[in-house]
Each structure stands twice: as C-alpha cells, then as structure tokens.
Design an enzyme around this catalytic site. Structure first.
Site, mmCIF file in Angstrom:
data_model
loop_
_atom_site.group_PDB
_atom_site.id
_atom_site.type_symbol
_atom_site.label_atom_id
_atom_site.label_comp_id
_atom_site.label_asym_id
_atom_site.label_seq_id
_atom_site.Cartn_x
_atom_site.Cartn_y
_atom_site.Cartn_z
ATOM 1 N N TYR A 138 -14.712 -37.601 82.537
ATOM 2 C CA TYR A 138 -13.625 -36.686 82.844
ATOM 3 C C TYR A 138 -12.988 -37.117 84.155
ATOM 4 C CZ TYR A 138 -10.817 -32.636 81.887
ATOM 5 O OH TYR A 138 -9.751 -31.822 81.580
ATOM 6 N N ARG A 193 1.464 -32.237 81.083
ATOM 7 C CA ARG A 193 1.052 -32.243 82.480
ATOM 8 C C ARG A 193 -0.423 -32.655 82.541
ATOM 9 N NH1 ARG A 193 -1.529 -29.577 86.186
ATOM 10 N NH2 ARG A 193 -2.232 -28.029 84.687
ATOM 11 N N LYS A 211 -12.889 -33.136 77.544
ATOM 12 C CA LYS A 211 -13.260 -31.741 77.792
ATOM 13 C C LYS A 211 -14.362 -31.306 76.833
ATOM 14 C CE LYS A 211 -11.541 -28.532 80.601
ATOM 15 N NZ LYS A 211 -11.084 -28.741 81.969
ATOM 16 N N GLU A 283 -5.013 -26.702 77.383
ATOM 17 C CA GLU A 283 -5.308 -27.615 78.483
ATOM 18 C C GLU A 283 -4.096 -28.474 78.801
ATOM 19 O OE1 GLU A 283 -7.987 -29.173 81.362
ATOM 20 O OE2 GLU A 283 -8.292 -27.540 79.935
ATOM 21 N N ASP A 284 -3.746 -28.544 80.075
ATOM 22 C CA ASP A 284 -2.716 -29.453 80.585
ATOM 23 C C ASP A 284 -1.352 -29.279 79.914
ATOM 24 O OD1 ASP A 284 -4.475 -30.362 82.403
ATOM 25 O OD2 ASP A 284 -4.800 -32.318 81.526
ATOM 26 N N ASP A 306 -7.700 -23.224 80.652
ATOM 27 C CA ASP A 306 -8.641 -23.613 81.701
ATOM 28 C C ASP A 306 -7.921 -23.964 82.999
ATOM 29 O OD1 ASP A 306 -11.324 -24.208 82.608
ATOM 30 O OD2 ASP A 306 -10.695 -26.299 82.619
ATOM 31 N N ASP A 307 -6.719 -24.528 82.912
ATOM 32 C CA ASP A 307 -5.972 -24.877 84.127
ATOM 33 C C ASP A 307 -5.660 -23.635 84.954
ATOM 34 O OD1 ASP A 307 -5.686 -27.676 83.373
ATOM 35 O OD2 ASP A 307 -4.318 -26.944 81.852
ATOM 36 N N ASN A 447 -5.826 -33.205 91.763
ATOM 37 C CA ASN A 447 -6.408 -34.346 91.051
ATOM 38 C C ASN A 447 -5.315 -35.360 90.722
ATOM 39 O OD1 ASN A 447 -9.129 -33.400 90.810
ATOM 40 N ND2 ASN A 447 -8.425 -31.951 89.259
#
Length: 620
Positions: A138, A193, A211, A283-284, A306-307, A447
C-alpha cells in the site's frame, strides 16, 4: 443456525505468532465453549479441482508444501518438483528473494506475482513482515505502482465497469463474471484522486487491490469475500490519454447526471447480485464527488468512504492519544488545518463530534477549529463562496494566506496538514508551535512521503524532541540528543480493517459515523505508555493491528445489535469467539477431509440376491 457462514472455509485459526497468538485459542475443555466452537467454525470441503487446475488456483495452491498423499489424491503428483517444503521454508525463500530486489516497485511486482500463484503464502509473508511490507503493498509504493500500472500489468485483478456499461443489467452481468458469488466486501474507486497523485484513471485499480490485501492481512477477512472494482468514466489526465500503455477508455472524464446514474446503477447491481448487506467502500474519489456520494448512500447501503471517515477516525485517534501526554482534553485544544478538502473536512467534523461528547456545543466545537485552504484562512468574509461544510468553520478574522501568521494569531495546540504541499510546515512555523506549547502536536498527513508538509526529522529537530508527530506515510526513526524517536504513521489501516470486519461478519445495514469515533477511541487506548513516553509514538505498533481489528469488530457488532443495524441472527452468544473462528488463516488448509467409519452392519456388502430367471440364457 447463523447465516452467511461459508462451508468451504477453513476450521483452524491462524497460529502464526505475529498474526494470531495462542492465548486467543478457545478453551475446548469446557463443554459450552466446545459447542459454540463447533457451531461457529467454518467447515472444510475437499476441492473439486484437480491436477493442473488446482495448481493454477491461488486460493488452493500450496506449491511444494503439498504432502505426498495430497499430490497423489489430488492429481498433482509429478507436476511438482519432488522436494517437500513447509510453509515456513517457502516464506523464508520468498522474503529472502524479496529483500534482494533493487527497489520497492520491483518488490511490489514480485509480491503481486506471488498473490497470483499462492494466496496463503502471500498473506503469510505479509502478516509475518507487516511493518516491512505494508509500505510495499500500500502507500507509498502502491502509488508508484499505479503510475506505472500499464507497464507492469501482468494478470487481471478486480472488475472494470465503464461508462459504456451504464445499466443495472449490464453491470450485473459484469459482476456475474466474477469467480465467486459470495462477495461481502467491495472496494471501489473511479481513479480521479489516487493518493496525492491526482487523476490516474484505470491505473487506479491498484488502490482497491491493495486495500483489500490489507482487509485480509490486518483484519482476517477472507480473500474470497473481496472484490476490487474500478469505474472507468475516462480521465482528464492528458499524459495518460497519450500513454501507449494506458489500460482505460481514452476519453475525457464523464461528469454530471450520466456519472451519477452509473454510480447509482452500480450500487443497485452490486446489492442485487451479492446481497443488501454487502460492504461497499468508496476510495480515492475526487473531492467534488466523495462527500456527495457518501451523503447520498450512507443511510441506504452498507458503505463508507475511507478517505473521509477512515482518515478522520485515525487522525482523531492520534489526537486522543496525544491528549494523554498533554493532559488536556481535545475540547480544550485549538486545531489548525492546512488543507480543507474532503479528508481534512472529515477530520474536522469528527473532532467536533468528539468535542461535543466531551461537553461542548456544536458551535463551541467548530469555534476551536481553523481551516486554511488554497485561498487562505476560511473567514466569514468568504461565506458566499464557501461550501456548506466549510461555513461553520469560518472565523471572524482578517483574511490571510500566511500559515505562520495564522499560527501566531490562533496559537493552536495542534497543526494538521492535509494539503499535499511538501514543506508547507516551515521551520519557523514548527518553532512557533513549540514556542506556544510544551508538547506541540504536528501531523503531516499528506501522501506519499514526497508530499508531506514536513519530515519527521525536521519536526523533532525544530522542537528539540518535544513534538508529538505523525505522518501519513512512514518515516524512518529519528535519533536526537541521544534519544530515539519512532514517528507514528496515521495510517487508516488502524481503522478500516476492524470496521469492515465487524460490518461483514454481522451483516450490518449501514455504517453510522459513530462507529468510526468508537474505533478512534479504541485505537487511542491501544497505544502503550512506552510508545507515548519513550518513543513519542502516538499510534500502536503495526504488528498489533490484527488484534486491534478484532477488538474494534467486537465493538462494531455490539453497537449494531444495540441499534438494530445487524442482520446476522441470532446474535452470536460469544461475539469474540465468533469473530476469531471466522478469521482467515495464513496457514495451509488440509485439503482432503478425514474419512470416518460407519457401524459395520450399516456398511456391510452382500445383501442376498434372489435367483432371477434368465429366459434367454435358460433356453436350449
């Protein structure tokens, strides 16, 4: 009988020392415990695959760990080298070879190949070396892998749903192409993203794949329950559109009603195919869609982002752990955020919920949070241009884009970076934080590491070791004035595996924000005094995550049963045992069921056969 137990799964718990310890084995000498154990344990079924098909099934393949009996019985004798290896020997061979690779991307490729060949061994190596390998599978290495995905692509992983498949029936057919019907956890992205790297289109498939690897390694969710999905609606990344290796649609990103219809159709098709209680983690997604889609679906489906929620929970966990050092409640701190995107806003809102639980009103809690975006400090003079979520954080202060000026004016106890602007926390800003606080809290969460607002070394050096520091991606340990500092990583992996495990095992209807706040408190409580006071580390050790995930899952289950959100009935009598008995084991399964005897009279051959007249044979 409890519903949704997969009979094809293993019986044993992992006895790998670093994943599950023997102290958690149930005491089977107690008749009641033994009865529960027999009811909760998944059952083993001899696989129907044989020969080369068995060796090409990563969930069943053991390589040279197959016993002679298994090789002969399952038709793989002679298809393997004649040597026999234990799983431990195989793991040693893999990690030795892995450490000889020239860079992290090469390590990622080797691990990816291992996962394609031998699933158990992949997770054994990952679990036994979680601190070393989590940055490979990850962040930050997965970001590099996504950037080069077209070049390193080997085998298909996950499903691709495109804007050209925009109907429930078409998407359902794609989902039906997946190799199993028992999917309980989906991680989905549209690639807009990816980490701090921007729009990577279908190259972003590496994110849901990575993930879900953490779902398995850190929570014990079984890999056969997991499905990575990417929505391909095009990309606005011109470089990718001109990349000869690009694996997605070569068109500009679709937005608006057509995009919303695709997401709607996916949610309907996924729950139609796999069940209403299927967990779907977003996610993202881009900032303009992340919050909007979360608000749209979180009350109707078992889903979370989760973000937003995972990041919020892990940051609040770090802040709560820090309060054990500062001796001040979170509601007594002022917090400045650099960055006001989805992640930062989610953190701010969870801080507000925690402060309210500590006794403040919502208005008072919002008043202790200051947000700085690309336009500068969010103030009341900007109200007309602010989004709904930002208005409540607007302050009646002069407009400024100078973060140092904000820190001097506000004198916050905590400074949190979620801006992806490398070096944004200058030495002057860090020193100002130290000037105002005996133990300043500074979290540089962007990140990958190259985009962090400051390095761990800079934070410790500029505060003479007083800082309580955390980052989004891992930093090396820092030695200063003869003392060793181990910077904590505010990794969502402390949160989402446990929440997901509870949601999956107890088949919850939806996931309220309160669950993430409960998980944050449990993570904060799990930080040892030695970590806080000796190493200034505000998060638990990475190798403790799997055990932490079990505890979070128990809390999730209890909360969901209290609030009528769990659909697994009846409620397990022993929640923790039920969870532990359903954890994925990284040890090889015995693939052949043991035989057993029947009473001799019931298995006797030779019932007397009456004499039959055979006309054709009896004729002269």
């Amino acid at each position: 009988m409890l519903s949704r137990l997969s009979p094809a799964s293993i019986r044993r718990l992992s006895s790998t020392a670093k994943c599950c310890s023997d102290k958690n084995e149930p005491d089977l000498s107690d008749p009641k415990t033994l009865a529960l154990h027999k009811m909760y344990r998944p059952e083993r079924i001899t696989p129907s695959k044989r020969g080369i098909d068995l060796l090409k099934s990563p969930g069943l393949n053991k390589g040279m760990a197959f016993s002679l009996h298994e090789r002969q019985y399952l038709g793989v004798h002679g298809l393997l080298p004649p040597a026999f290896m234990t799983e431990e020997q195989q793991a040693y061979r893999i990690i030795t070879k892995l450490r000889q690779q020239p860079d992290n991307l090469a390590k990622y490729i080797q691990l990816d190949s291992l996962q394609d060949r031998n699933e158990k061994l992949y997770y054994r190596v990952l679990c036994d070396n979680v601190k070393e390998l989590m940055p490979i599978v990850y962040t930050p290495t997965v970001g590099q892998a996504c950037q080069h995905f077209g070049f390193i692509y080997r085998n298909p992983k996950g499903l691709y749903v495109t804007i050209n498949d925009n109907s429930i029936s078409k998407i359902y057919q794609i989902l039906a192409n997946w190799h199993t019907e028992d999917v309980r956890a989906i991680v989905i992205t549209d690639g807009e993203r990816i980490l701090g790297l921007g729009d990577l289109g279908t190259y972003g498939i590496g994110i849901p794949v990575g993930k879900l690897s953490l779902y398995v390694a850190l929570a014990g969710i079984r890999p056969e329950w997991c499905l990575p999905v990417i929505l391909d609606v095009g990309t606005d990344n011109t470089e990718l559109l001109n990349d000869p290796f690009y694996t997605g649609l070569r068109r500009k990103r679709v937005r608006g009603p057509e995009y919303d219809t695709l997401v709607d159709n996916f949610m309907k098709a996924a729950t139609k195919r796999f069940g209403r209680d299927t967990l779907i983690q977003f996610e993202d997604f881009g900032n303009q869609n992340a919050y909007r889609l979360l608000d749209r679906y979180k009350g109707e489906y078992c889903m979370f982002n989760d973000d937003i929620q995972g990041t919020a929970a892990v940051v609040v966990a770090g802040l709560l752990a820090s309060t054990r050092v500062t001796k001040k409640k979170l509601s007594q701190e002022k917090i400045v955020f650099l960055g006001a995107g989805g992640a930062a806003t989610g953190v701010a809102e969870m801080c507000v919920r925690q402060m309210m639980d500590e006794g403040l009103t919502e208005e008072e809690a919002c008043g202790r949070i200051y947000m700085v975006d690309i336009e500068g400090l969010i103030t009341t003079s900007r109200t007309k241009s602010l989004g709904e979520r930002h208005v409540k954080f607007a302050k009646d202060l002069p407009d400024t884009k100078n973060l140092l000026e904000v820190v001097r004016t506000v004198k916050p106890g905590a400074l949190i970076g979620a801006s992806t602007v490398a070096g944004a926390f200058t030495e002057d800003i860090i020193k100002e934080m130290a000037k105002n606080n005996p133990r300043p809290i500074i979290f540089a969460l962007s990140n990958p590491t190259s985009k962090a607002e400051c390095t761990a070394e800079t934070a410790y050096r500029c505060t003479n070791g007083a800082v309580l520091f955390a980052s989004g991606s891992p930093f090396e340990n820092v030695e200063l004035n003869g003392k060793l500092f181990k910077p904590g990583q505010g990794n969502n992996a402390y949160i989402f595996p446990g929440v997901a495990l509870g949601a999956v095992l107890f088949a919850v209807k939806n996931i309220p924000d309160k669950l993430f706040l409960l998980a944050a408190r449990m993570v904060a409580e799990a930080v040892s005094e030695k970590s806080l006071n000796t190493y200034s580390r505000v998060y638990p050790r990475l190798k403790d995550i799997r055990e932490l995930s079990v505890k979070i899952a128990v809390e999730v289950g209890e909360y969901c049963y209290r609030h009528d959100l769990a659909t697994l009935h009846p409620k397990p009598e022993d929640m923790e045992m039920f969870i532990r008995q359903n954890l994925y084991s990284v040890e090889y399964d015995e693939l052949i069921n043991k035989t057993y005897e029947w009473p001799a009279k019931d298995s006797k051959h030779g019932f007397p056969v009456p004499v039959l007249r055979r006309t054709s044979m009896d004729e002269e």
